[in-house]
Every structure is written in structure tokens, then in C-alpha cells.
Scaffold this motif. Structure first.
Motif, mmCIF file in Angstrom:
data_model
loop_
_atom_site.group_PDB
_atom_site.id
_atom_site.type_symbol
_atom_site.label_atom_id
_atom_site.label_comp_id
_atom_site.label_asym_id
_atom_site.label_seq_id
_atom_site.Cartn_x
_atom_site.Cartn_y
_atom_site.Cartn_z
ATOM 1 N N GLU A 195 0.708 -1.074 -0.080
ATOM 2 C CA GLU A 195 -0.027 -0.060 0.006
ATOM 3 C C GLU A 195 0.710 1.140 -0.024
ATOM 4 O O GLU A 195 0.685 2.082 -0.709
ATOM 5 N N GLU A 196 2.058 1.186 0.642
ATOM 6 C CA GLU A 196 2.900 2.291 0.806
ATOM 7 C C GLU A 196 3.697 2.742 -0.559
ATOM 8 O O GLU A 196 3.719 3.586 -0.931
ATOM 9 N N PHE A 197 3.813 1.479 -1.230
ATOM 10 C CA PHE A 197 4.394 1.702 -2.509
ATOM 11 C C PHE A 197 3.562 2.308 -3.522
ATOM 12 O O PHE A 197 3.854 3.154 -4.146
ATOM 13 N N ALA A 198 2.442 1.730 -3.414
ATOM 14 C CA ALA A 198 1.393 2.283 -4.642
ATOM 15 C C ALA A 198 1.108 3.670 -4.290
ATOM 16 O O ALA A 198 0.553 4.566 -5.264
ATOM 17 N N ARG A 199 0.824 3.850 -3.066
ATOM 18 C CA ARG A 199 0.315 5.406 -2.616
ATOM 19 C C ARG A 199 1.052 6.380 -3.420
ATOM 20 O O ARG A 199 0.499 7.508 -3.875
ATOM 21 N N ASP A 200 2.528 6.272 -3.446
ATOM 22 C CA ASP A 200 3.387 7.532 -3.947
ATOM 23 C C ASP A 200 4.136 7.057 -5.050
ATOM 24 O O ASP A 200 5.055 7.730 -5.555
ATOM 25 N N ASP A 201 3.705 6.043 -5.909
ATOM 26 C CA ASP A 201 4.410 5.419 -6.937
ATOM 27 C C ASP A 201 3.859 6.510 -8.279
ATOM 28 O O ASP A 201 2.953 6.813 -8.465
ATOM 29 N N PRO A 202 5.265 6.999 -8.988
ATOM 30 C CA PRO A 202 4.949 7.837 -9.892
ATOM 31 C C PRO A 202 3.981 7.148 -11.079
ATOM 32 O O PRO A 202 3.155 8.025 -11.814
ATOM 33 N N PHE A 203 3.904 5.967 -10.994
ATOM 34 C CA PHE A 203 2.812 5.480 -12.275
ATOM 35 C C PHE A 203 1.824 5.409 -11.626
ATOM 36 O O PHE A 203 0.992 5.575 -12.620
ATOM 37 N N MET A 204 1.486 5.484 -10.293
ATOM 38 C CA MET A 204 0.040 5.479 -9.983
ATOM 39 C C MET A 204 -0.097 7.154 -9.812
ATOM 40 O O MET A 204 -1.433 7.409 -10.468
ATOM 41 N N LEU A 205 0.413 8.125 -9.646
ATOM 42 C CA LEU A 205 0.091 9.444 -9.663
ATOM 43 C C LEU A 205 0.180 10.169 -10.839
ATOM 44 O O LEU A 205 -0.509 11.308 -10.922
ATOM 45 N N ASN A 206 0.598 9.484 -12.018
ATOM 46 C CA ASN A 206 0.538 9.926 -13.221
ATOM 47 C C ASN A 206 -0.196 9.405 -14.240
ATOM 48 O O ASN A 206 0.004 9.645 -15.406
ATOM 49 N N GLY A 207 -1.092 8.582 -13.951
ATOM 50 C CA GLY A 207 -1.873 7.861 -14.987
ATOM 51 C C GLY A 207 -1.507 6.967 -15.639
ATOM 52 O O GLY A 207 -2.163 6.324 -16.596
ATOM 53 N N VAL A 208 -0.272 6.308 -15.211
ATOM 54 C CA VAL A 208 0.340 5.090 -15.954
ATOM 55 C C VAL A 208 -0.596 3.748 -15.639
ATOM 56 O O VAL A 208 -1.205 3.176 -16.471
ATOM 57 N N VAL A 209 -0.794 3.757 -14.473
ATOM 58 C CA VAL A 209 -1.907 2.571 -13.918
ATOM 59 C C VAL A 209 -3.105 2.992 -13.771
ATOM 60 O O VAL A 209 -3.638 4.018 -13.313
ATOM 61 N N GLY A 210 -4.105 1.976 -14.321
ATOM 62 C CA GLY A 210 -5.569 2.361 -14.380
ATOM 63 C C GLY A 210 -6.262 1.671 -13.121
ATOM 64 O O GLY A 210 -7.244 2.282 -12.378
ATOM 65 N N LYS A 211 -5.668 0.655 -12.522
ATOM 66 C CA LYS A 211 -6.285 -0.033 -11.532
ATOM 67 C C LYS A 211 -4.918 -0.793 -10.851
ATOM 68 O O LYS A 211 -4.005 -1.445 -11.385
ATOM 69 N N CYS A 212 -5.266 -0.714 -9.312
ATOM 70 C CA CYS A 212 -4.200 -1.443 -8.564
ATOM 71 C C CYS A 212 -5.002 -2.280 -7.546
ATOM 72 O O CYS A 212 -5.893 -1.910 -6.975
#
Length: 88
Positions: A61-78
Motif C-alpha cells: 500500500e505504501e509503494f502504490a500510494r506514492d508510485d509515480p506510475f500511480m500518480l501520473n495515470g500510467v496505472v488504471g487499477k491497482c
């Protein structure tokens, strides 16, 4: 027990990935260096998502929360799932 984190690419995620790959990879190395990320990488050809194996849900959860891929729309779903590995 381990924890699996699955990323699914956003519809236009692949086109955004290159711009954020360096900072995403730095985050991977940080968590691996701390010993809480055991392995990670994309799946599919071409990639449709990625998988990370973590030592705890909190680390995933910590990783995903501030991952640049999550923050910048690379990832659609986690999604995050507990995994009871079986080596038998």
C-alpha cells in the motif's frame, strides 16, 4: 505469507510510462533495498500490467500510494491480495 500487488495499465498508460519510468524504477530499488519488495515486473507482450511481490500489505500500500506510475495515470487499477505461497 506474501502480498501480491497487481497493476493494470490505464488505457493510455503505456504512452505515459516512459516519462515516469526513471522515478518509478528508483522507487522499486528503494523498496527492494529495504527488503519489503521481493520482485516486480511487467507482464504481457506488449505489457498490460505489472506484478509486485511484497512482504506485507502495508509495504504494498505504501509503494502504490506514492508510485509515480500511480500518480501520473500510467496505472488504471491497482489490486492487492494476500498470497500463501506453497513450495510443495
Amino acid at each position: 505469507m506474501k502480498v501480491l500487488m497487481f497493476y493494470e495499465l490505464a488505457e493510455d498508460g503505456l504512452s505515459k510510462a516512459r516519462a515516469h519510468a526513471t522515478s518509478h524504477q528508483a522507487r522499486l530499488r528503494e523498496f527492494h533495498g529495504r527488503g519489503v519488495l521481493l520482485m516486480a515486473g511487467p507482464y504481457g507482450a506488449p505489457p498490460v500490467g505489472a506484478l509486485g511481490v511484497f512482504t506485507s500489505r502495508a509495504a504494498a500500500e505504501e509503494f502504490a500510494r506514492d508510485d509515480p506510475f500511480m500518480l501520473n495515470g500510467v496505472v488504471g487499477k491497482c489490486t492487492i491480495h494476500e498470497w500463501n505461497e506453497d513450495l510443495a
